[in-house]
Design a protein around this motif. Structure first.
Motif, PDB file in Angstrom:
ATOM      1  N   GLN A 217       0.831  -1.206   0.000  1.00 23.40           N
ATOM      2  CA  GLN A 217       0.000   0.000   0.000  1.00 23.40           C
ATOM      3  C   GLN A 217       0.866   1.255   0.000  1.00 23.40           C
ATOM      4  O   GLN A 217       0.525   2.256  -0.622  1.00 23.40           O
ATOM      5  CB  GLN A 217      -0.946  -0.013   1.201  1.00 23.40           C
ATOM      6  CG  GLN A 217      -2.020  -1.072   1.042  1.00 23.40           C
ATOM      7  CD  GLN A 217      -2.920  -1.199   2.250  1.00 23.40           C
ATOM      8  OE1 GLN A 217      -2.920  -0.346   3.134  1.00 23.40           O
ATOM      9  NE2 GLN A 217      -3.681  -2.272   2.298  1.00 23.40           N
TER      10      GLN A 217
ATOM     11  N   THR B 255       2.786   1.445  -3.633  1.00 24.29           N
ATOM     12  CA  THR B 255       1.957   1.784  -4.784  1.00 24.29           C
ATOM     13  C   THR B 255       1.061   2.979  -4.489  1.00 24.29           C
ATOM     14  O   THR B 255       0.311   3.409  -5.358  1.00 24.29           O
ATOM     15  CB  THR B 255       1.050   0.605  -5.158  1.00 24.29           C
ATOM     16  OG1 THR B 255       0.208   0.318  -4.043  1.00 24.29           O
ATOM     17  CG2 THR B 255       1.859  -0.626  -5.486  1.00 24.29           C
ATOM     18  N   ARG B 256       1.126   3.482  -3.277  1.00 23.27           N
ATOM     19  CA  ARG B 256       0.213   4.539  -2.815  1.00 23.27           C
ATOM     20  C   ARG B 256      -1.213   4.157  -3.155  1.00 23.27           C
ATOM     21  O   ARG B 256      -2.018   4.962  -3.603  1.00 23.27           O
ATOM     22  CB  ARG B 256       0.575   5.876  -3.469  1.00 23.27           C
ATOM     23  CG  ARG B 256       1.598   6.625  -2.637  1.00 23.27           C
ATOM     24  CD  ARG B 256       1.931   7.938  -3.275  1.00 23.27           C
ATOM     25  NE  ARG B 256       3.208   7.867  -3.929  1.00 23.27           N
ATOM     26  CZ  ARG B 256       3.492   8.431  -5.071  1.00 23.27           C
ATOM     27  NH1 ARG B 256       2.576   9.106  -5.726  1.00 23.27           N
ATOM     28  NH2 ARG B 256       4.690   8.326  -5.580  1.00 23.27           N
ATOM     29  N   ASN B 257      -1.496   2.884  -2.974  1.00 22.72           N
ATOM     30  CA  ASN B 257      -2.784   2.339  -3.378  1.00 22.72           C
ATOM     31  C   ASN B 257      -3.483   1.780  -2.150  1.00 22.72           C
ATOM     32  O   ASN B 257      -3.012   0.819  -1.561  1.00 22.72           O
ATOM     33  CB  ASN B 257      -2.532   1.221  -4.395  1.00 22.72           C
ATOM     34  CG  ASN B 257      -3.819   0.657  -4.939  1.00 22.72           C
ATOM     35  OD1 ASN B 257      -4.898   0.888  -4.406  1.00 22.72           O
ATOM     36  ND2 ASN B 257      -3.708  -0.087  -6.006  1.00 22.72           N
TER      37      ASN B 257
ATOM     38  N   THR C  86      -0.829   4.358 -10.989  1.00 26.20           N
ATOM     39  CA  THR C  86      -1.959   4.873 -10.222  1.00 26.20           C
ATOM     40  C   THR C  86      -2.735   3.696  -9.620  1.00 26.20           C
ATOM     41  O   THR C  86      -2.679   2.583 -10.141  1.00 26.20           O
ATOM     42  CB  THR C  86      -2.923   5.686 -11.110  1.00 26.20           C
ATOM     43  OG1 THR C  86      -3.471   4.800 -12.090  1.00 26.20           O
ATOM     44  CG2 THR C  86      -2.202   6.806 -11.812  1.00 26.20           C
ATOM     45  N   PRO C  87      -3.426   3.942  -8.501  1.00 27.50           N
ATOM     46  CA  PRO C  87      -4.163   2.857  -7.851  1.00 27.50           C
ATOM     47  C   PRO C  87      -5.079   2.107  -8.803  1.00 27.50           C
ATOM     48  O   PRO C  87      -5.063   0.871  -8.837  1.00 27.50           O
ATOM     49  CB  PRO C  87      -4.989   3.594  -6.789  1.00 27.50           C
ATOM     50  CG  PRO C  87      -4.202   4.785  -6.464  1.00 27.50           C
ATOM     51  CD  PRO C  87      -3.508   5.187  -7.731  1.00 27.50           C
TER      52      PRO C  87
ATOM     53  N   ALA D 244      -4.257  -2.086  -2.183  1.00 24.38           N
ATOM     54  CA  ALA D 244      -3.256  -3.079  -2.548  1.00 24.38           C
ATOM     55  C   ALA D 244      -3.326  -4.277  -1.599  1.00 24.38           C
ATOM     56  O   ALA D 244      -3.418  -4.114  -0.397  1.00 24.38           O
ATOM     57  CB  ALA D 244      -1.864  -2.459  -2.503  1.00 24.38           C
TER      58      ALA D 244
END
Lengths: 353, 356
Positions: free
Chosen positions: B103, B106-108, B168-169, B111
């Motif tokens: 997370q 990926t700045r998601n 991007t997410p 994730a």
């Protein structure tokens, strides 16, 4: 100085007209290519097989002039498969296109947001726990899909609906469904598990005329509704605020469109099982072909048909081995890499660059 | 007028308040971590104490302290419940940590090994191992699960980072879903043609702590330790990366090298967890969110919490699965999915990330 420079206003109109004409020409070209492909695939799927029937024979049989043997093979064996493929392809293509436009999110296809997952759980449960027949499995799948979709809608509703929230809740539902499927697979006989598995991947072989008729009827009934809602869909893609400003009754039309899309996906899944990626790729491919950012429902439906019938041809006749490969495996193996490629080469708004 | 005469006082006051706030937060964070460790201890004890066979709690304690191989209850605790507890501990730790790393990397916010195709990669490799190489034990699957997880992670991250806007997410999630669908279809193709593989695979793919012996744990222990060390050392880097690549670069971070390190740790942990327990979803997703909810956005704390809570959640899920059904049991992976999905939905409903 030429005359054209003096009269800019006079030049504009023909330019616009030319643009529109070019658009129309492109649309006509795309539609005829797609229809042509469908026709070719249709004839091939009726003529190819262990017993090969010539083009002449196929055509004569279709108008009721064929030999009784050709008639049996085509009408009883090959035609249900073809018609199921065409109808399911159109239904999946439309459903995916509506979802993606409505929620303004390329992830929003019935596969990802749990609709087909819910259908699979119900169908496999019916298959493995209650030994249901073909009709029972279809009914269960339909109920499962509608139930999941309703749950996802209600759970993602929070004073409004945003595409991203809907997708995330749907992903949660899909994973729950996946867990339940895994659990069901560990119960019962391994052969039952294999039957369930082959249903889970989506295949056209099991479709029978009564179910196909239901699918056809649903498509026929929903098409007018879709035609009525199409302008709204075009406005909704600009965002909720703009659409409201343009006079769209937001919630009512959104629920209407979602209901249409979910019903299409649910009935198609009930008849053929969840055929992977068709709903997912139909609209992006159609948009690329049309070079249009607007929702293009008819081309999307046709792309769905081409993908399903073409993949079924590959699955039936081009793959080695004596196992009849379910069509869903081919669509996934072709559709997945295509989607990944699209992802790697596509601009911000999901259109081609 | 007065304030301008004594400018220092206001500054000092602010400083003290900030200082106090920081101490309080650290106190709260440490307290929370202590509670998490206690939760884990309770889960571990429950895992040793409860099961299909009723064993009185004093007997469990006695078995742990003074093992008597002649007593059946002692054998059950040591040979059946202890191994699955250890497996749960290691796999849960690895899942929690790898979820937090993913997370952050990926700045998601969504994730998870399951969502990003990593489970599917491991699964396909295991299917190949069963079908063509005749490998039939979990210890034998390890290397395949590992290799598959690694390849899938690289593929998804690679595809997700190409094109407009980088990783991007939404792009990563689509790439993960797409890869999962492709690999799942290939798995299905093999399973449809091979009944024996299906027989073995279907019990592996639900994600379970049963039937994995301790030698499996020993094999991956080194990877988990290495991954954990790398992970805990990445907190500062993840904090910098969470500000965006440009800022991280400006802060003196070597963005590419840092990413590679974190990806390595993720793959080590994720691959180990999948090798140990099979494809398990949601633990890696839910745990970091729960951690962030207590600790705030500092990744050094998020990582510490995630490791502990991940182990606690997986073991708790396993115990719950033993107790829900009177005959037989529900696998830990399934319980985790059913516990995790509502939590994800709750998170999605309350957080602003879903409004994007």
């Amino acid at each position: 100085m030429t005359v054209t420079d003096i009269e800019p206003a006079g030049r504009e109109l023909p330019a616009l007209r030319r643009l529109r004409w070019r658009r129309r020409r492109r649309a006509a070209a795309v539609l005829s290519v797609l229809v042509g492909l469908v026709l070719i695939f249709a004839v091939l799927s009726l003529s190819l097989g262990a017993y090969r029937i010539s083009l002449d024979g196929v055509l004569r049989t279709l108008v009721g002039q064929g030999s009784s043997r050709d008639e049996f093979i085509i009408v009883d064996l090959r035609l249900p498969r073809l018609v199921a493929g065409i109808l399911a392809g159109a239904a999946f293509g439309l459903a995916g296109g509506i979802f993606q436009t409505l929620l303004r999110n390329p992830l929003a296809s019935p596969d990802i947001i749990g609709v087909t997952g819910g259908a699979s759980v119900a169908a496999v449960a019916a298959l493995m726990m209650f030994s249901a027949g073909s009709l029972g499995v279809s009914v269960a799948a339909f109920i499962g899909a509608m139930g999941t979709a309703t749950a996802v809608y209600l759970l993602s509703w929070r004073g409004g609906l945003t595409g991203y929230r809907f997708v995330l809740v749907g992903i949660a539902a899909a994973f729950m469904a996946h867990g339940a499927l895994g659990y069901l697979l560990t119960r019962g006989e391994v052969r039952e598990a294999q039957t369930a598995l082959s249903w889970m991947v989506g295949s056209l072989g099991a479709a029978r005329w009564p179910e196909i008729a239901v699918l056809a009827a649903v498509l026929g009934l929903l098409t007018p509704a879709l035609l009525a809602l199409r302008p709204t869909l075009g406005l909704l893609q600009f965002g909720d605020d703009t659409a409201t400003g343009l006079g769209v009754l937001l919630e009512r039309s959104r629920i209407g469109l979602l209901a249409v899309a979910v019903t299409l996906a649910a009935v198609a899944t009930a008849v053929t099982g969840p055929i992977a990626f068709v709903a997912f790729v139909a609209m992006p491919i159609a948009r690329r072909m049309m070079r249009s950012g607007a929702p293009v429902l008819l081309p999307a439906a046709l792309v769905g048909v081409v993908v399903v019938t073409g993949s079924d041809l590959i699955a039936q006749h081009l793959l080695p081995g004596n196992v009849k490969t379910p069509v869903g495996i081919v669509t996934a193996v072709i559709g997945g890499p295509y989607l990944l490629w699209l992802l790697a080469t596509t601009g911000r708004d999901g259109r081609g660059t | 007028m007065l304030t301008s005469l004594r400018p220092g006082r206001g500054e000092r006051d602010t400083a003290t308040v900030t200082e106090r706030a920081r101490t309080l937060t650290v106190g709260r964070r440490l307290g929370g971590l202590l509670i998490a460790v206690l939760l884990l201890a309770v889960a571990v004890f429950a895992s040793l104490a409860f099961g299909a066979r009723d064993i009185a709690l004093p007997v469990v304690v006695e078995a742990l302290l003074d093992r008597d191989p002649g007593v059946n209850d002692h054998v059950v605790v040591w040979d059946l419940r202890l191994p699955r507890t250890v497996i749960g501990l290691l796999a849960g730790l690895a899942l929690g940590l790898s979820g937090a790393l993913m997370q952050g990397l990926t700045r998601n916010p969504i994730a998870d090994p399951g969502l990003l195709g990593i489970n599917a990669g491991a699964s396909l490799a295991v299917v190949v191992a069963i079908t063509w190489l005749g490998i039939g034990t979990t210890a034998g699957y390890i290397w395949f699960a590992f290799a598959g997880a690694t390849l899938a992670a690289l593929a998804v991250y690679g595809v997700g980072s190409m094109g407009w806007g980088g990783a991007t997410p939404v792009k990563l999630a689509i790439a993960g879903s797409a890869l999962t669908a492709v690999l799942t279809s290939l798995i299905t193709l093999v399973l449809l043609t091979n009944l024996q593989t299906l027989e073995r695979y279907r019990f592996w793919q639900v994600g379970s702590l049963v039937g994995r012996d301790l030698s499996t744990a020993r094999t991956v222990l080194l990877f988990i330790v290495a991954g954990t060390v790398l992970a805990l050392a990445s907190g500062r880097v993840l904090n910098a990366l969470s500000l965006g690549d440009d800022v991280a670069h400006g802060l003196g971070q070597h963005v590419v090298r840092d990413r590679a390190t974190i990806l390595t740790a993720t793959v080590l942990l994720c691959g180990s967890a999948t090798a140990l327990a099979g494809p398990i979803v949601f633990v890696g997703l839910v745990v970091p969110h729960a951690a962030r909810w207590v600790t705030g956005p500092d990744y050094r704390w998020i990582l510490a919490y995630s490791g502990v809570l991940g182990a606690a959640l997986l073991i708790a899920a396993d115990v719950l699965g033993r107790l829900i059904v009177s005959t037989g049991e529900v696998e830990a992976g399934l319980v985790a999915a059913f516990l995790g999905a509502p939590v994800l939905i709750a998170l999605v409903r309350r957080s602003r990330m879903a409004a994007v």
